[in-house]
Each structure stands twice: as structure tokens, then as C-alpha cells.
Enzyme design. Structure first.
Site, PDB file in Angstrom:
ATOM      1  N   VAL A  23      -7.813 -37.518 -22.150  1.00  0.00           N
ATOM      2  CA  VAL A  23      -8.238 -38.920 -22.075  1.00  0.00           C
ATOM      3  C   VAL A  23      -8.857 -39.375 -23.405  1.00  0.00           C
ATOM      4  CG1 VAL A  23      -9.615 -40.603 -20.804  1.00  0.00           C
ATOM      5  CG2 VAL A  23      -8.661 -38.635 -19.593  1.00  0.00           C
ATOM      6  N   LYS A 113     -16.559 -38.202 -12.728  1.00  0.00           N
ATOM      7  CA  LYS A 113     -16.955 -38.372 -11.314  1.00  0.00           C
ATOM      8  C   LYS A 113     -17.747 -37.193 -10.791  1.00  0.00           C
ATOM      9  CE  LYS A 113     -12.624 -36.862 -11.841  1.00  0.00           C
ATOM     10  NZ  LYS A 113     -11.502 -37.284 -12.617  1.00  0.00           N
ATOM     11  N   GLY A 142      -8.229 -43.392 -11.845  1.00  0.00           N
ATOM     12  CA  GLY A 142      -7.598 -43.628 -13.157  1.00  0.00           C
ATOM     13  C   GLY A 142      -7.603 -45.073 -13.585  1.00  0.00           C
ATOM     14  N   ILE A 144      -6.742 -47.766 -12.014  1.00  0.00           N
ATOM     15  CA  ILE A 144      -6.917 -48.822 -10.993  1.00  0.00           C
ATOM     16  C   ILE A 144      -8.319 -49.411 -11.055  1.00  0.00           C
ATOM     17  CG2 ILE A 144      -6.857 -49.348  -8.525  1.00  0.00           C
ATOM     18  CD1 ILE A 144      -5.086 -46.912  -8.111  1.00  0.00           C
ATOM     19  N   GLU A 198      -7.638 -31.463 -13.380  1.00  0.00           N
ATOM     20  CA  GLU A 198      -8.923 -31.194 -14.020  1.00  0.00           C
ATOM     21  C   GLU A 198      -8.817 -29.874 -14.792  1.00  0.00           C
ATOM     22  OE1 GLU A 198     -11.717 -33.390 -13.808  1.00  0.00           O
ATOM     23  OE2 GLU A 198     -10.011 -34.534 -13.126  1.00  0.00           O
ATOM     24  N   LYS A 213     -15.045 -38.722  -5.849  1.00  0.00           N
ATOM     25  CA  LYS A 213     -14.626 -40.127  -5.891  1.00  0.00           C
ATOM     26  C   LYS A 213     -14.984 -40.834  -4.584  1.00  0.00           C
ATOM     27  CE  LYS A 213     -10.862 -39.059  -9.067  1.00  0.00           C
ATOM     28  NZ  LYS A 213      -9.492 -38.524  -9.135  1.00  0.00           N
ATOM     29  N   GLY A 311      -3.923 -39.176 -15.838  1.00  0.00           N
ATOM     30  CA  GLY A 311      -3.144 -39.167 -17.079  1.00  0.00           C
ATOM     31  C   GLY A 311      -3.911 -39.842 -18.209  1.00  0.00           C
TER      32      GLY A 311
HETATM   33  P1  NDP Z   1      -9.914 -32.317 -21.383  1.00  0.00           P
HETATM   34  O1  NDP Z   1     -10.270 -30.953 -20.905  1.00  0.00           O
HETATM   35  O2  NDP Z   1      -8.511 -32.599 -21.756  1.00  0.00           O
HETATM   36  O3  NDP Z   1     -10.826 -32.690 -22.664  1.00  0.00           O
HETATM   37  C1  NDP Z   1     -12.175 -32.355 -22.745  1.00  0.00           C
HETATM   38  C2  NDP Z   1     -12.656 -32.631 -24.158  1.00  0.00           C
HETATM   39  O4  NDP Z   1     -14.054 -32.364 -24.215  1.00  0.00           O
HETATM   40  C3  NDP Z   1     -12.010 -31.751 -25.227  1.00  0.00           C
HETATM   41  O5  NDP Z   1     -11.757 -32.490 -26.386  1.00  0.00           O
HETATM   42  C4  NDP Z   1     -13.073 -30.687 -25.506  1.00  0.00           C
HETATM   43  O6  NDP Z   1     -13.068 -30.200 -26.833  1.00  0.00           O
HETATM   44  C5  NDP Z   1     -14.323 -31.502 -25.312  1.00  0.00           C
HETATM   45  N1  NDP Z   1     -15.480 -30.668 -24.974  1.00  0.00           N
HETATM   46  C6  NDP Z   1     -15.602 -29.786 -23.965  1.00  0.00           C
HETATM   47  N2  NDP Z   1     -16.832 -29.211 -24.000  1.00  0.00           N
HETATM   48  C7  NDP Z   1     -17.482 -29.753 -25.042  1.00  0.00           C
HETATM   49  C8  NDP Z   1     -18.769 -29.583 -25.607  1.00  0.00           C
HETATM   50  N3  NDP Z   1     -19.633 -28.702 -25.088  1.00  0.00           N
HETATM   51  N4  NDP Z   1     -19.112 -30.310 -26.703  1.00  0.00           N
HETATM   52  C9  NDP Z   1     -18.227 -31.183 -27.231  1.00  0.00           C
HETATM   53  N5  NDP Z   1     -16.982 -31.408 -26.746  1.00  0.00           N
HETATM   54  C10 NDP Z   1     -16.624 -30.680 -25.671  1.00  0.00           C
HETATM   55  O7  NDP Z   1     -10.437 -33.328 -20.259  1.00  0.00           O
HETATM   56  P2  NDP Z   1      -9.803 -34.726 -19.814  1.00  0.00           P
HETATM   57  O8  NDP Z   1      -9.607 -35.581 -20.993  1.00  0.00           O
HETATM   58  O9  NDP Z   1      -8.674 -34.490 -18.882  1.00  0.00           O
HETATM   59  O10 NDP Z   1     -10.984 -35.303 -18.887  1.00  0.00           O
HETATM   60  C11 NDP Z   1     -12.149 -35.861 -19.453  1.00  0.00           C
HETATM   61  C12 NDP Z   1     -12.938 -36.546 -18.346  1.00  0.00           C
HETATM   62  O11 NDP Z   1     -12.142 -37.572 -17.793  1.00  0.00           O
HETATM   63  C13 NDP Z   1     -13.334 -35.640 -17.166  1.00  0.00           C
HETATM   64  O12 NDP Z   1     -14.574 -36.048 -16.673  1.00  0.00           O
HETATM   65  C14 NDP Z   1     -12.249 -35.921 -16.142  1.00  0.00           C
HETATM   66  O13 NDP Z   1     -12.689 -35.682 -14.814  1.00  0.00           O
HETATM   67  C15 NDP Z   1     -12.037 -37.397 -16.379  1.00  0.00           C
HETATM   68  N6  NDP Z   1     -10.751 -37.918 -15.949  1.00  0.00           N
HETATM   69  C16 NDP Z   1      -9.610 -37.305 -16.340  1.00  0.00           C
HETATM   70  C17 NDP Z   1      -8.389 -37.808 -15.979  1.00  0.00           C
HETATM   71  C18 NDP Z   1      -7.102 -37.169 -16.359  1.00  0.00           C
HETATM   72  O14 NDP Z   1      -6.062 -37.631 -15.875  1.00  0.00           O
HETATM   73  N7  NDP Z   1      -7.096 -36.144 -17.201  1.00  0.00           N
HETATM   74  C19 NDP Z   1      -8.302 -39.048 -15.163  1.00  0.00           C
HETATM   75  C20 NDP Z   1      -9.587 -39.625 -14.827  1.00  0.00           C
HETATM   76  C21 NDP Z   1     -10.758 -39.065 -15.208  1.00  0.00           C
HETATM   77  P3  NDP Z   1     -11.826 -29.354 -27.428  1.00  0.00           P
HETATM   78  O15 NDP Z   1     -10.731 -30.379 -27.595  1.00  0.00           O
HETATM   79  O16 NDP Z   1     -12.328 -28.829 -28.719  1.00  0.00           O
HETATM   80  O17 NDP Z   1     -11.519 -28.320 -26.404  1.00  0.00           O
HETATM   81  N1  HSE Z   2      -7.591 -34.671 -11.813  1.00  0.00           N
HETATM   82  C1  HSE Z   2      -7.721 -36.025 -11.411  1.00  0.00           C
HETATM   83  C2  HSE Z   2      -6.545 -36.400 -10.534  1.00  0.00           C
HETATM   84  C3  HSE Z   2      -7.751 -36.919 -12.617  1.00  0.00           C
HETATM   85  O1  HSE Z   2      -5.588 -35.617 -10.454  1.00  0.00           O
HETATM   86  O2  HSE Z   2      -6.597 -37.441  -9.892  1.00  0.00           O
HETATM   87  C4  HSE Z   2      -8.061 -38.338 -12.285  1.00  0.00           C
HETATM   88  O3  HSE Z   2      -9.366 -38.488 -11.864  1.00  0.00           O
END
Ligand code: NDP
Ligand code: HSE
Length: 442
Positions: A23, A113, A142, A144, A198, A213, A311
């Protein structure tokens, strides 16, 4: 021609981004690629001042390397930061970083969340005291828009029920198992590859992500603080192809649903579990990683919100929507509406829930057995709506003359159903486990 409201000499609003994963990377791109539009919509330019990640050696998809740091604490403590976007996920260090950002006077946008469902009260209280915003549209479903519709657009109405598909990963898996007979493990790997799951997919498949959620939706809908651990939670790991086949035979599909509804003046029920949904119901047609949420309100009636639930890019849309709103507030020196938690409704035990049930069991195929099963159900106040009996499909059972019974009940109380199941399991005519799934939307 687009009108620019930005004034020469306006100081940029400073934005710090925590996380550049699925994200975060898309959010950084939107901020960098749409700077002029965002400035026009906010009335002040935005400046992305830094992106904190864990591992500085990883390739960063063309984003400017000079923005990256592995010192998230220093980034949130940087003087003059206006908005911190938290996209790390998990409880710690995300919680301390958000509290530190608030403490340093920054507003916060987050998609987390899990954190808000566990520690939302602490975070929202800190924000209220500091007079800053915490916005979290991306935390539920996401792309919505559902958090702000509940918090703002529907705040003049009385909500009776919120029911939906709020986890993209499990909807993707169940959809693949239903439409392509893909096995569970293969579909999960596909969902992970597509960036829906996740970091630990257990949160998705065991229902914890949907429960978080559901807690956020229930808190908004019923003005009552609901934590994730108060939500009755069942995931999809026990669903097998046979359940999907049996559901199809009675004109339904299996979906993981989140439901929050008012039971009476003092109680709500908040639950996440797989359920049979009739094929004619709009939720049955929600495919892939799409999410959909029904809201039933006194005056508005029935509303439905539908769209991509997971996504990178879809979630980034919700995050940047919050960013623009929070930045507008900041530019005007105000904070937006907080959650209005003033009710103290009790989250009822699952045993108090009333719904319909679909039972499947294998029984000895001889006279009187069906009547005996119906008698046990009746003894527990459970009335049968339909019964389907088919010869048991495997050869071993055929020799033993058994039959598969599929029963759809009328509305029943969960505690009665559970007591009935115990009695059925102990009955000598029952030759298998008694599988049951709740039925919603009938
Ligand atoms: P990712 O695992 O893809 O990304 C996590 C990021 O956080 C990475 O860049 C990672 O660094 C960084 N990170 C982790 N630990 C640390 C730390 N201690 N200090 C600094 N940076 C850190 O997660 P997502 O992007 O999938 O999800 C992010 C959030 O969004 C979560 O809360 C998730 O629940 C929420 N979300 C995700 C959705 C999805 O579809 N993926 C949809 C809706 C919500 P590095 O790159 O170096 O590993
Ligand atoms: N892992 C979550 C899902 C991301 O599949 O819906 C969006 O919150």
C-alpha cells in the site's frame, strides 16, 4: 482549465510516510505524481518529507532513494510534520509511532485495522486531547468509502444492521474454490501474490482481519466502543469443497460475512463467520477480492457499498482521500469529526444470536430415522424449513446403507442449535460429524 487555489508563498504541508510495502508504495506514487492536483484540492502544496522502512537495501520501485530512512521514530518526531501516514501494519511499533506523531502535533492517516480494533480508544483519546485528526478509511474494505459514510453522512440516522464481505483474501479464496474448484492452498497463494493478504495470512483466513473491521464498523454504527476481541470470530479454514457443493445444491454460495446488528435496546451482536448466502442475494455475486457492505438504517432504508476491498492501488485511493481531507483540515487549523462514542451497548454472547442454519449429516438409511432427527430438532425449538436426502456418495457408506441429510432450518437461537447438535452427535443413527453453517440474507 483547472483553477489553482494555491497562493504563492504558501508553505507546504509536510507529510511523513511509514511503510513502503504493497500500500505505502502506491500512496507515495500518488502523492508524488499528483502534487499539483492535491495542492489545488487542499489549497496548500504537500511535501513528502520521508518514507520509513525496515530494510533500506530493498529496491523501491523508482521512488526517490533520498526520501528513505530506517529510523521511523526520528521521522515522526521531526519538527513541523503535519501528517503522518502509518502503513506498517501490526500493533508495535505502529502504535508507539502513531502516539508519538500525535504527541508531536501531527494528524494521522492509517489503514491499520488490527491496531485500531485493539487500541483505538487510546489513540482516538490522544488525538482528541491533541486536537488532531486520526482518519482510517482504508482500514475497512479497501477502496470502498464506508467509514466516513457511517461517521458523517449517516450520523443523523439510526443504524440497525451492517452486514458485508469485508475481507478480500477470503472472498478471493472462496470464489476460486466455488467457480474454478481451485483447492484452498493454491487460492491462498494466488491471493498473497496479488497483494491482498496480510503479512501473516492467518489474520485473513482465521477471520481476525474481518473481526477487526467488524469492530470498527460496529463502533461507528452503534456509537459504542467495540474491540476486535469482542467479536465472535470463525474463519474459512474448516470450509471444504463438500460444503461448497452442498450449498450449491440448495441454491447458495459460501461467503465469509461480518455482521453487526442491534438485538434490543441494550444489546448488539457482532460476528464474523462463513455463511450460506442465497444466489439471488447481491452479496452472492461479490467476486474475487471485492468487498460489499449493506447498511440498514431507520430512515435511509437499505444501502449497499461495493468495490475493491484489498490491493495496493485501491487501498492507496482511500489513504490519499483521507490525506487530502486531513490536510484540508490542517490548512484551515481545524480537526474533523471524531467517532461519537456515547452509547454503552453490550456485545451479546453468540448464543443469543438468532439466524437460520444449514445442517449436513450422514445417517443410517432406514425407516424412522428422519422422524427421530426431526424430533430432536423440535425438542430444541428448531423448526425445519427444507430437507434434502441423497444416498451417501462413497461406496463404503452405501454398503452400510446410509444417506446424506441436508436440512435448512427456520430462524433458531444459536444456543438451542448447539444443544441440539450435541444430542444429534450422540444419536446412534448419526454416522458422521454434523456439519453446520449459518444462513444469512434469506
Ligand atoms: P506490507 O507488509 O506490504 O508493507 C509493510 C511496510 O512497512 C514495508 O515497507 C516494511 O518495510 C515497513 N515496515 C515494517 N516494519 C517496520 C518498522 N519497524 N519500521 C519501519 N518500517 C517498517 O504491508 P501492506 O502495505 O500490505 O499493509 C500496510 C497496512 O495496510 C496494514 O495495516 C494492512 O492491514 C493495511 N491494509 C492493507 C491492504 C492490502 O491490500 N495489502 C488493504 C487495506 C489495508 P520493508 O519494505 O523494508 O519490509
Ligand atoms: N488482507 C486484507 C483483505 C486487506 O484481504 O481484505 C484489506 O484490508
Amino acid at each position: 482549465m483547472m483553477m489553482r487555489v494555491r497562493q504563492e508563498g504558501d508553505d507546504p504541508l509536510k507529510v511523513a510516510l511509514l511503510g513502503s510495502g504493497i500500500v505505502g508504495t502506491q500512496v507515495a506514487k500518488l502523492i508524488l505524481d499528483h502534487g499539483d492536483d492535491f495542492a489545488a484540492r487542499i489549497g496548500r502544496p504537500l511535501e513528502l518529507v520521508g518514507i520509513a522502512v525496515r530494510d533500506l537495501t530493498r529496491p523501491r520501485d523508482g521512488l526517490p532513494t533520498e526520501l528513505f530512512t530506517d529510523d521511523a521514530e526520528a521521522l515522526v518526531a521531526r519538527p513541523g510534520t503535519d501528517v503522518v501516514i502509518e502503513l506498517i501494519g501490526g500493533i508495535e511499533p505502529a502504535k508507539q509511532l502513531i502516539l508519538s506523531a500525535i504527541d508531536h502535533g501531527a494528524s494521522v492517516v492509517t489503514a491499520n485495522k488490527a491496531l485500531l480494533a485493539a487500541h483505538g480508544d487510546e489513540i482516538f483519546d490522544a488525538a482528541e486531547r491533541a486536537g488532531v485528526d486520526v482518519y482510517y478509511e482504508a482500514a475497512v474494505a479497501g477502496a470502498i468509502p464506508i467509514v466516513r459514510p457511517l461517521r458523517e453522512s449517516l450520523v443523523g440516522d439510526s443504524i440497525r444492521m451492517v452486514m458485508g464481505i469485508v475481507n478480500g483474501t477470503t472472498n478471493y479464496i472462496l470464489d476460486k474454490m466455488t467457480t474454478e474448484q481451485t483447492d484452498y492452498e493454491t487460492a491462498l497463494v494466488q491471493a498473497q501474490d496479488l497483494g491482498y493478504a496480510e503479512a501473516d495470512p492467518t489474520a485473513d483466513v482465521e477471520g481476525f482481519d474481518a473481526a477487526a473491521k467488524a469492530a470498527l464498523l460496529a463502533s461507528l454504527a452503534f456509537h459504542t466502543r467495540v474491540n476486535g476481541d469482542q467479536v465472535h470470530t470463525e474463519g474459512i479454514t474448516r470450509i471444504v469443497q463438500d460444503d461448497i457443493r452442498a450449498a450449491r445444491e440448495v441454491g447458495c454460495v459460501v461467503k465469509l460475512v461480518a455482521i453487526a446488528n442491534q438485538l434490543d435496546d441494550s444489546q448488539i451482536s457482532v460476528r464474523v463467520h462463513p455463511a450460506l448466502i442465497p444466489l439471488g442475494h447481491p452479496l452472492a455475486a461479490v467476486s474475487g477480492a471485492y468487498n460489499a457492505i449493506f447498511v440498514e438504517a431507520d430512515a435511509a432504508g437499505r444501502l449497499m457499498f461495493l468495490g475493491p476491498g484489498a490491493g495496493g492501488a485501491p487501498t492507496a485511493s482511500a489513504v490519499t482521500g483521507d490525506l487530502v481531507t486531513v490536510a484540508r483540515n490542517r490548512a484551515r487549523g481545524v480537526a474533523g469529526p471524531n467517532q461519537t462514542i456515547y452509547n454503552n451497548l453490550t456485545v451479546a454472547d453468540m448464543g443469543a444470536v438468532q439466524t437460520r442454519y444449514f445442517l449436513r449429516l450422514r445417517v443410517v438409511d432406514e425407516p424412522g430415522v428422519l422422524a427421530a432427527i426431526a424430533t430432536i430438532l423440535a425438542r430444541h425449538g428448531i423448526s425445519v424449513q427444507t430437507v434434502l436426502q441423497t444416498p451417501a456418495s462413497d461406496t463404503a457408506s452405501r454398503t452400510a446403507a446410509s444417506a446424506e441429510l441436508s436440512l435448512m432450518t427456520h430462524m433458531a437461537i444459536e444456543s438451542n442449535l448447539l444443544a441440539c447438535l450435541s444430542e444429534l452427535k450422540a444419536n446412534p443413527s448419526v454416522r458422521s460429524e454434523v456439519r453446520f453453517l449459518r444462513v444469512e440474507g434469506m
